[in-house]
Design a protein around this motif. Sequence first.
Motif, PDB file in Angstrom:
ATOM      1  N   ARG A   7       0.837  -1.218   0.000  1.00 57.21           N
ATOM      2  CA  ARG A   7       0.000   0.000   0.000  1.00 57.21           C
ATOM      3  C   ARG A   7       0.862   1.254   0.000  1.00 57.21           C
ATOM      4  O   ARG A   7       0.592   2.210  -0.720  1.00 57.21           O
ATOM      5  CB  ARG A   7      -0.951   0.002   1.189  1.00 57.21           C
ATOM      6  CG  ARG A   7      -2.160  -0.898   1.006  1.00 57.21           C
ATOM      7  CD  ARG A   7      -3.181  -0.682   2.110  1.00 57.21           C
ATOM      8  NE  ARG A   7      -2.631  -0.843   3.445  1.00 57.21           N
ATOM      9  CZ  ARG A   7      -2.485  -1.995   4.083  1.00 57.21           C
ATOM     10  NH1 ARG A   7      -2.881  -3.110   3.500  1.00 57.21           N
ATOM     11  NH2 ARG A   7      -1.975  -2.045   5.293  1.00 57.21           N
ATOM     12  N   ASN A   8       1.916   1.272   0.824  1.00 58.70           N
ATOM     13  CA  ASN A   8       2.796   2.442   0.883  1.00 58.70           C
ATOM     14  C   ASN A   8       3.498   2.700  -0.440  1.00 58.70           C
ATOM     15  O   ASN A   8       3.833   3.844  -0.756  1.00 58.70           O
ATOM     16  CB  ASN A   8       3.837   2.293   1.992  1.00 58.70           C
ATOM     17  CG  ASN A   8       3.240   2.436   3.371  1.00 58.70           C
ATOM     18  OD1 ASN A   8       2.125   2.930   3.541  1.00 58.70           O
ATOM     19  ND2 ASN A   8       3.969   1.984   4.372  1.00 58.70           N
ATOM     20  N   ALA A   9       3.724   1.651  -1.217  1.00 57.88           N
ATOM     21  CA  ALA A   9       4.343   1.803  -2.538  1.00 57.88           C
ATOM     22  C   ALA A   9       3.364   2.397  -3.544  1.00 57.88           C
ATOM     23  O   ALA A   9       3.761   2.850  -4.608  1.00 57.88           O
ATOM     24  CB  ALA A   9       4.861   0.457  -3.037  1.00 57.88           C
ATOM     25  N   GLY A  10       2.067   2.403  -3.196  1.00 60.02           N
ATOM     26  CA  GLY A  10       1.070   3.014  -4.073  1.00 60.02           C
ATOM     27  C   GLY A  10       0.091   2.057  -4.716  1.00 60.02           C
ATOM     28  O   GLY A  10      -0.711   2.454  -5.562  1.00 60.02           O
ATOM     29  N   PHE A  11       0.132   0.782  -4.324  1.00 54.25           N
ATOM     30  CA  PHE A  11      -0.830  -0.206  -4.827  1.00 54.25           C
ATOM     31  C   PHE A  11      -1.985  -0.261  -3.832  1.00 54.25           C
ATOM     32  O   PHE A  11      -1.843  -0.818  -2.750  1.00 54.25           O
ATOM     33  CB  PHE A  11      -0.176  -1.583  -4.959  1.00 54.25           C
ATOM     34  CG  PHE A  11       0.956  -1.618  -5.957  1.00 54.25           C
ATOM     35  CD1 PHE A  11       0.683  -1.712  -7.310  1.00 54.25           C
ATOM     36  CD2 PHE A  11       2.266  -1.545  -5.544  1.00 54.25           C
ATOM     37  CE1 PHE A  11       1.721  -1.747  -8.235  1.00 54.25           C
ATOM     38  CE2 PHE A  11       3.314  -1.582  -6.453  1.00 54.25           C
ATOM     39  CZ  PHE A  11       3.034  -1.679  -7.805  1.00 54.25           C
ATOM     40  N   THR A  12      -3.111   0.343  -4.176  1.00 52.10           N
ATOM     41  CA  THR A  12      -4.214   0.480  -3.219  1.00 52.10           C
ATOM     42  C   THR A  12      -5.490  -0.168  -3.733  1.00 52.10           C
ATOM     43  O   THR A  12      -5.584  -0.534  -4.905  1.00 52.10           O
ATOM     44  CB  THR A  12      -4.501   1.966  -2.937  1.00 52.10           C
ATOM     45  OG1 THR A  12      -5.113   2.545  -4.093  1.00 52.10           O
ATOM     46  CG2 THR A  12      -3.231   2.729  -2.590  1.00 52.10           C
ATOM     47  N   SER A  13      -6.465  -0.259  -2.859  1.00 51.19           N
ATOM     48  CA  SER A  13      -7.749  -0.851  -3.253  1.00 51.19           C
ATOM     49  C   SER A  13      -8.478   0.007  -4.278  1.00 51.19           C
ATOM     50  O   SER A  13      -9.340  -0.487  -4.988  1.00 51.19           O
ATOM     51  CB  SER A  13      -8.634  -1.065  -2.020  1.00 51.19           C
ATOM     52  OG  SER A  13      -8.845   0.169  -1.367  1.00 51.19           O
ATOM     53  N   SER A  14      -8.106   1.280  -4.392  1.00 50.56           N
ATOM     54  CA  SER A  14      -8.751   2.143  -5.392  1.00 50.56           C
ATOM     55  C   SER A  14      -7.891   2.336  -6.635  1.00 50.56           C
ATOM     56  O   SER A  14      -8.212   3.146  -7.493  1.00 50.56           O
ATOM     57  CB  SER A  14      -9.099   3.497  -4.770  1.00 50.56           C
ATOM     58  OG  SER A  14      -7.940   4.109  -4.264  1.00 50.56           O
ATOM     59  N   GLY A  15      -6.799   1.586  -6.744  1.00 53.68           N
ATOM     60  CA  GLY A  15      -5.940   1.663  -7.920  1.00 53.68           C
ATOM     61  C   GLY A  15      -4.547   2.149  -7.573  1.00 53.68           C
ATOM     62  O   GLY A  15      -4.202   2.319  -6.412  1.00 53.68           O
ATOM     63  N   ILE A  16      -3.756   2.384  -8.598  1.00 50.96           N
ATOM     64  CA  ILE A  16      -2.379   2.833  -8.411  1.00 50.96           C
ATOM     65  C   ILE A  16      -2.373   4.334  -8.135  1.00 50.96           C
ATOM     66  O   ILE A  16      -2.970   5.111  -8.874  1.00 50.96           O
ATOM     67  CB  ILE A  16      -1.530   2.475  -9.634  1.00 50.96           C
ATOM     68  CG1 ILE A  16      -1.360   0.946  -9.687  1.00 50.96           C
ATOM     69  CG2 ILE A  16      -0.179   3.171  -9.602  1.00 50.96           C
ATOM     70  CD1 ILE A  16      -0.617   0.429 -10.881  1.00 50.96           C
TER      71      ILE A  16
END
Length: 98
Positions: A7-16
């Motif tokens: 998640r901290n790298a930017g891969f989230t449940s709402s997209g990149i």
Amino acid sequence: MSDRNVRNAGFTSSGIKGGSLASSLMSREARVSGGGVHSRGPTATLQVMGAKGSTHSSGFTSSGISSGSQASRMMSQEARSHGGGTPRGGTTSTVQSV
């Protein structure tokens, strides 16, 4: 590797997330592959894990890849397709390093 790192790298449940390590990885992968991101490539794999929060349950752990897991099957398949080893910058090594 942890869900938090993904998640901290930017891969989230709402997209990149724009401007993140994830978006840089996606751009680099798209350039190298001629304009698109492969569905089984590092970016797509990490995005699925980021959306689901499933890194550890997939077998990518801080102590390495778990035997008999989805991660070990991925590593095996990638090694076979590259003549016996997992390439630097490949899906398995990239996902494990996050």
